[in-house]
Write an enzyme that holds these catalytic residues in place. Structure first.
Site, short mmCIF file in Angstrom:
data_model
loop_
_atom_site.label_atom_id
_atom_site.label_comp_id
_atom_site.label_asym_id
_atom_site.label_seq_id
_atom_site.Cartn_x
_atom_site.Cartn_y
_atom_site.Cartn_z
N ASP A 114 32.22 44.36 44.50
CA ASP A 114 32.73 43.09 45.05
C ASP A 114 33.06 43.09 46.54
O ASP A 114 33.71 44.03 47.02
CB ASP A 114 34.06 42.71 44.38
CG ASP A 114 34.09 42.94 42.90
OD1 ASP A 114 33.06 43.26 42.31
OD2 ASP A 114 35.20 42.82 42.34
N1 DQQ Z 1 35.54 44.42 40.10
C1 DQQ Z 1 35.75 43.37 39.16
C2 DQQ Z 1 37.13 42.91 39.48
C3 DQQ Z 1 37.83 44.18 39.78
C4 DQQ Z 1 36.81 44.93 40.55
C5 DQQ Z 1 34.72 42.27 39.28
C6 DQQ Z 1 36.82 46.43 40.37
O1 DQQ Z 1 37.73 42.21 38.42
O2 DQQ Z 1 39.01 43.99 40.54
O3 DQQ Z 1 33.46 42.78 39.54
O4 DQQ Z 1 35.92 47.03 41.24
#
Ligand code: DQQ
Length: 592
Positions: A78
């Site tokens: 992300d």
């Molecule tokens: N990736 C998820 C989120 C979390 C993060 C979404 C962990 O919910 O915080 O892709 O890398």
């Protein structure tokens, strides 16, 4: 159907060749901690790659994107806390320093002055306190009064309980804000109320300010078995109180990941800064990550005094997606330099984790897009930021093409592996439009599978065939079909990857989405596609439907490294192409 298309394409090619004769205008981690919160368990616990002495594999080089952001190596997911501050864009991202698999997540950090070329820095946040030892997960940045940026992010403790943590820049006069200091009283917000699920409490939004001068933010969580966008208030960003009602909740107990909440003015190109007063007439958008892969949004009205958000449409099955392809965990931010709102997202690899280990990298970000609300207030419109044009090299330009049923027109003279293509389709008549069935809205992908490019239609399919091998065995097709609904026209846009590669075992869907279009008023349907080796990012109808995709054609790693690109039409109605422009794209400078 795929076979029919395989047979059809050579026929189309012949038809096209014949038409050219007639129409001279045609020129031819070792620790493997936790989950990724994304249910992608297959990424977990793969062995990290050994550092290699030998040259990178052809796949590692040829599929590496030239202008879609990715770090030099290892795993990225992300975007976290994007911001513009004092002349610099900051791209923070979920990053594994130890290998190309999910785990040991820290905040990677790169900076840019133009959203195109990036300088890599040391990670901004690493796992070094009890409340983030399991990972520094996704969060946001808010710029507090007096120009003070603050990061709020999710940390997991040794038992994977999640809580929100704060960090401030160590030295605000450092133009790159390289070092960040965590607040002594972290975590500042825990899920310690009865009925809360302590391992599903994450991804705080950017803060926004209310008429009472207090900050608000939303955090995804689970309360009494309901999934919720939990709402919190604070005076100082350090002490938070939960507002008794959530911004949104649903009895489907699925985690709402990577929430985003922002204001938009219908029909305006200007973005709105959530740290300032929001003008009358603005709508609000709540974006939620669902099913660990779909970013959906709902437009509604937000009463700032009562902190109540009322969606314009209740039927969540019809809420549009930000992007109908491989595009998740998106984040927006207000760019005060240009007065616009920008969005980008994580795009996964769709090969196997052992392929990723062999490549030495995994995960890219979509190209930054402006995001705004259409004048009818119903749909978000997205478009690559104009800075992308600095990468454009040689251009080809065709005008006045006419694509009859079966025509296939080869687009030559640009780098077909790295290109920016803009093509308009103009309809000579709308009489052939087939009737629209509203139940298709519930499953556009199915419609794209069934009505693929080989299936002759009334108006369309027409579009682009890209990354095609010499014999067309490999091809990615981005196309439109036009249907007549009761009130208006509905356009189906597909990005069909089913024949994008001869490599077995890849995830190759036929992505699709619908948009409403007033064809009597606007006769041109535009398609813009950014081709970037393994990334294909498409914008239909001026950005009403966007589809991001990953492809790994074998022909790219073969010796000739060649690919073809065509415009085509396979509908009864002739499609005019008043304008087709394409540019070769240079590689962005990314130093890590
Ligand atoms: N990736 C998820 C989120 C979390 C993060 C979404 C962990 O919910 O915080 O892709 O890398």
């Amino acid at each position: 159907m795929a076979q029919a298309w395989a047979i059809l394409l050579p026929v189309l090619a012949l038809a096209s060749y014949a038409s050219h004769l007639l129409l001279p205008t045609y020129i031819t981690g070792p620790l493997c901690t936790g989950g990724d919160g994304g249910g992608r368990s297959s990424f977990l616990c793969a062995q990290p790659p050994k550092e290699k002495d030998q040259d990178p594999s052809p796949a590692s080089t040829m599929y590496k994107t030239a202008f879609h952001f990715q770090p030099a190596k290892n795993w990225m997911n992300d975007p976290s806390g994007p911001m513009y501050f004092n002349g610099i864009y900051h791209e923070f991202y979920q990053y594994n320093l130890n290998g190309p698999i999910f785990g040991d997540i820290v905040w990677g950090h790169s900076v840019s002055t133009d959203l195109v070329n990036w300088i890599g820095l040391e990670p901004a946040l690493v796992r070094d306190t009890p409340s983030d030892i399991d990972g520094c997960w996704t969060g946001s940045v808010t710029i507090l009064p007096g120009g003070k940026p603050v990061i709020i992010y999710t940390g997991g403790d040794k038992d994977q309980h999640q809580a929100q943590n704060i960090a401030f820049p160590k030295n605000r006069s450092d133009p790159y804000l390289r070092e960040w200091v965590k607040a002594a009283n972290n975590p500042v917000l825990r899920p310690d109320e009865p009925g809360m699920n302590s391992i599903e409490f994450r991804d705080p939004t950017t803060g926004w300010i209310g008429p009472d001068g207090l900050w608000r933010m939303a955090v995804g969580g689970e309360l009494n078995g309901y999934s919720a966008a939990l709402l919190y208030k604070s005076e100082d960003f350090l002490n938070w109180t939960r507002v008794d009602h959530p911004l949104y909740s649903s009895n489907a107990s699925i985690m709402l990941e990577c929430l985003d909440f922002f204001a938009v003015l219908p029909g305006s190109n200007n973005g709105l800064d959530m740290s300032s007063a929001i003008p009358n007439g603005a709508k609000h958008v709540l974006k939620m990550g669902l099913n660990f892969g779909e970013d959906v949004y709902v437009i509604g009205v937000y009463d700032l005094k009562r902190d109540v958000f009322v969606p314009d449409t209740d039927d969540s099955r019809l809420w549009p997606r930000i992007d109908y392809g491989n595009f998740y965990a998106s984040k927006t931010f207000f760019d005060s330099k240009h007065g616009r709102r920008i969005i980008w997202a994580w795009t996964t690899e769709t090969d196997s984790s052992s392929d990723d280990v062999a490549k030495g990298w995994a995960g890219i970000h979509s190209f930054p897009r402006t995001i705004r609300l259409d004048s009818d207030g119903k749909r978000l419109l997205q478009w690559p930021v104009e800075e992308i044009e600095s990468l454009r090299g040689n251009e080809i330009n065709h005008q006045g093409l006419e694509l009859k049923r079966g025509d296939l027109f080869e687009i030559e003279g640009v780098d077909t592996l790295q290109a920016d293509v803009e093509i308009d389709f103009e309809l000579t008549s709308v009489d052939d439009a087939e009737p629209f069935d509203p139940s298709w809205l519930l499953n556009a992908q199915k419609q794209c599978r069934e009505a693929d490019a080989s299936v002759h239609g009334g108006i369309g399919p027409f579009g682009l065939v890209i990354l095609a091998s010499d014999n067309m065995e490999e091809q990615t097709v981005v196309h439109f079909r036009v249907y007549k609904s009761q009130k208006n026209y509905m356009i189906l846009m597909c990005s069909d990857l089913r024949r994008s590669s001869l490599t077995p075992g890849l995830d190759t869907p036929a992505y699709g989405g619908f948009f409403e279009f007033d064809l009597e008023k606007e006769r041109k349907i535009s398609l813009r596609t950014l081709i970037d080796r393994s990334a294909v990012e498409s914008f239909g109808g001026g950005g009403r439907v966007c589809i991001m995709a990953r492809v790994y054609p074998v022909s790219l790693v073969d010796d000739d490294h060649k690919a073809h690109m065509y415009a085509f039409n396979n509908g009864s109605a002739t499609a005019r192409v008043p304008q087709l422009r394409a540019w070769s794209m240079r590689r962005a400078r990314v130093s890590i």
